[in-house]
Design a protein around this motif. Structure first.
Motif, PDB file in Angstrom:
ATOM      1  N   ALA A 142       0.787  -1.276  -0.019  1.00 12.89           N
ATOM      2  CA  ALA A 142      -0.114  -0.167   0.018  1.00 12.89           C
ATOM      3  C   ALA A 142       0.831   1.298   0.004  1.00 12.89           C
ATOM      4  O   ALA A 142       0.691   2.161  -0.694  1.00 12.89           O
ATOM      5  N   ALA A 143       2.016   1.236   0.805  1.00  6.35           N
ATOM      6  CA  ALA A 143       2.799   2.519   0.986  1.00  6.35           C
ATOM      7  C   ALA A 143       3.400   2.651  -0.549  1.00  6.35           C
ATOM      8  O   ALA A 143       3.624   3.666  -0.962  1.00  6.35           O
ATOM      9  N   ASN A 144       4.014   1.419  -1.376  1.00  6.09           N
ATOM     10  CA  ASN A 144       4.731   1.520  -2.226  1.00  6.09           C
ATOM     11  C   ASN A 144       3.671   2.036  -3.669  1.00  6.09           C
ATOM     12  O   ASN A 144       4.147   2.493  -4.398  1.00  6.09           O
ATOM     13  N   TRP A 145       2.464   1.730  -3.424  1.00  4.71           N
ATOM     14  CA  TRP A 145       1.481   2.101  -4.450  1.00  4.71           C
ATOM     15  C   TRP A 145       0.827   3.624  -4.109  1.00  4.71           C
ATOM     16  O   TRP A 145      -0.047   3.680  -4.889  1.00  4.71           O
ATOM     17  N   LEU A 146       1.452   4.086  -3.264  1.00  3.49           N
ATOM     18  CA  LEU A 146       0.855   5.436  -2.829  1.00  3.49           C
ATOM     19  C   LEU A 146      -0.754   5.529  -2.733  1.00  3.49           C
ATOM     20  O   LEU A 146      -1.501   6.426  -2.977  1.00  3.49           O
ATOM     21  N   VAL A 147      -1.044   4.304  -1.898  1.00  3.78           N
ATOM     22  CA  VAL A 147      -2.360   4.255  -1.626  1.00  3.78           C
ATOM     23  C   VAL A 147      -2.750   4.897  -0.261  1.00  3.78           C
ATOM     24  O   VAL A 147      -2.003   4.723   0.758  1.00  3.78           O
ATOM     25  N   ASP A 148      -3.532   5.981  -0.148  1.00  4.79           N
ATOM     26  CA  ASP A 148      -3.870   6.869   1.183  1.00  4.79           C
ATOM     27  C   ASP A 148      -4.345   5.977   2.318  1.00  4.79           C
ATOM     28  O   ASP A 148      -5.073   4.719   1.957  1.00  4.79           O
TER      29      ASP A 148
END
Length: 381
Positions: free
Chosen positions: A375-381
């Motif tokens: 999630a962090a790498n995919w720039l998901v809030d």
């Protein structure tokens, strides 16, 4: 470094559409053959096998194979097609894509390919007509849809693959679990057979010819068993893909009855072992084995002590990783895979009754917080 690949490369070795890639890969570790002990026992082979298997026994810290952020977020509604080859494990992998697709807001669509050339051609024509933003292919040999690869290329549609051995030859991005990965895991299966059998000398490998990766596993098994036990014998028996989930276990029983000297078996896919323990017992056979790619029924058999072992693959981590590669291809972003040992030992582990997962559907989990990391790498809030 890997850059998004678009140019179609034709394989000079391809002669017919029905051919399978059977190119041999050399062993990934340069070990000297193990010399037998003076008294002729196999303790040296078992000890060497256990030493080789250390990275696959669990305990070491593991990281994502590509651990850096996307260059930009993926737009909600992005359309991704999953090619379903119709095996039980393929269905599990489809299920494993649901959570990351929901996390990213993807429009995820499943297209069943069938298993013969005509069905695959029709299915891939459908995929081209859909004009998705990206395609995920697990195990389907690109030789069967070379024409559609060119059409997808023209549309700017990237394809990310898992367990496909010849992606680069067809102008597709290199899969993280290509030939060298499969060969190394075959070596693990061979070493595990030596270790878990206590140094047996008569083995059989159940090969699935329709899976291109199966021959690479076989290469690894042959190489490692030869290194550990030069005098051991290894038979090879083919099991057609159509028998997976149906009569594969019956074929194994028949083979073991016909070859009573076999002490331990190895299989390319764990679907061969589904329902096998009960049939072995009914046949009065007491032969253990190990395979790869377990499905939930395999984990249930392991937990019950009915199946000896499996080379677990974290299918969640695998599918999230394949999707991660596709997202980077869609973004036109450079990335780099780590070395083969890191890739192989990150995704796989030897599992038996003692460390069988509590949840057979979830299966083996290599990285507990992998969701948060992606999630962090995919720039998901």
């Amino acid at each position: 470094m890997h850059r998004p690949t678009r140019k179609i490369l034709r394989s000079a070795a391809v002669v017919t559409v029905g051919a399978l890639l059977l190119t041999s890969c050399s062993s990934t570790l340069d070990d000297e053959p193990v010399e037998p002990d003076a008294d002729g026992d196999s303790s040296a082979a078992v000890e060497a096998a256990n030493e080789f298997l250390e990275p696959w026994l669990g305990g070491a810290e593991k990281n994502l194979l590509i651990d850096e952020p996307l260059s930009e977020p993926i737009a909600p509604g992005t359309h991704v097609v999953y090619l379903d080859v119709g095996t039980p494990v393929s269905a599990v992998m489809w299920d494993n894509l649901q959570e990351p697709a929901q996390l990213l807001g993807l429009d995820l669509e499943r297209v069943e390919t069938g298993r013969d050339a005509q069905s695959i051609n029709a299915a891939m024509n459908t995929v081209v007509e859909l004009e998705p933003d990206g395609v995920i292919n697990i195990t389907l040999d690109p030789i069967f849809f070379e024409g559609q690869i060119a059409q997808l290329e023209a549309l700017g549609v990237p394809v990310a693959s898992g367990s496909v051995m010849n992606t680069v030859e067809f102008g597709l991005p290199e899969a993280f679990n290509g030939p060298d990965w499969m060969t190394m895991n075959g070596e693990v299966l061979g070493a595990a057979a030596i270790s878990r059998s206590g140094g047996a000398s008569e083995f059989v490998f159940y090969n699935v010819p329709e899976f291109p990766f199966s021959s690479y596993e076989l290469d690894g098994v042959k190489s490692r068993i030869s290194d550990l036990c030069p005098d051991c014998t290894l038979r090879v028996v083919d099991i057609p893909i159509a028998e997976l989930g149906s009569t594969a276990s019956d074929r194994v029983v028949s083979d073991l009855q016909a070859n009573p000297g076999t002490e331990y078996f190895i299989a390319a896919v764990d679907e061969v072992q589904i329902g096998l323990p009960q049939k072995l017992s009914l046949a009065g056979l007491d032969v253990d084995g190990i395979a790869m790619w377990p499905a939930p029924p395999n984990y249930e058999q392991l937990a019950a002590g009915d199946q000896d072992a499996t080379l677990s693959v974290d299918l969640n981590l695998m599918m999230w990783t394949v999707l991660d590669q596709l997202l980077r291809e869609m973004n036109g972003q450079e990335y780099e895979w780590p070395d083969t040992l890191t890739r192989a030992s990150t995704l796989t582990r030897i599992t038996d009754e003692e460390n069988a997962p509590e949840d057979p559907v979830l299966g083996y989990v290599a990285i507990d917080d992998f969701r948060d990391r992606f999630a962090a790498n995919w720039l998901v809030d």
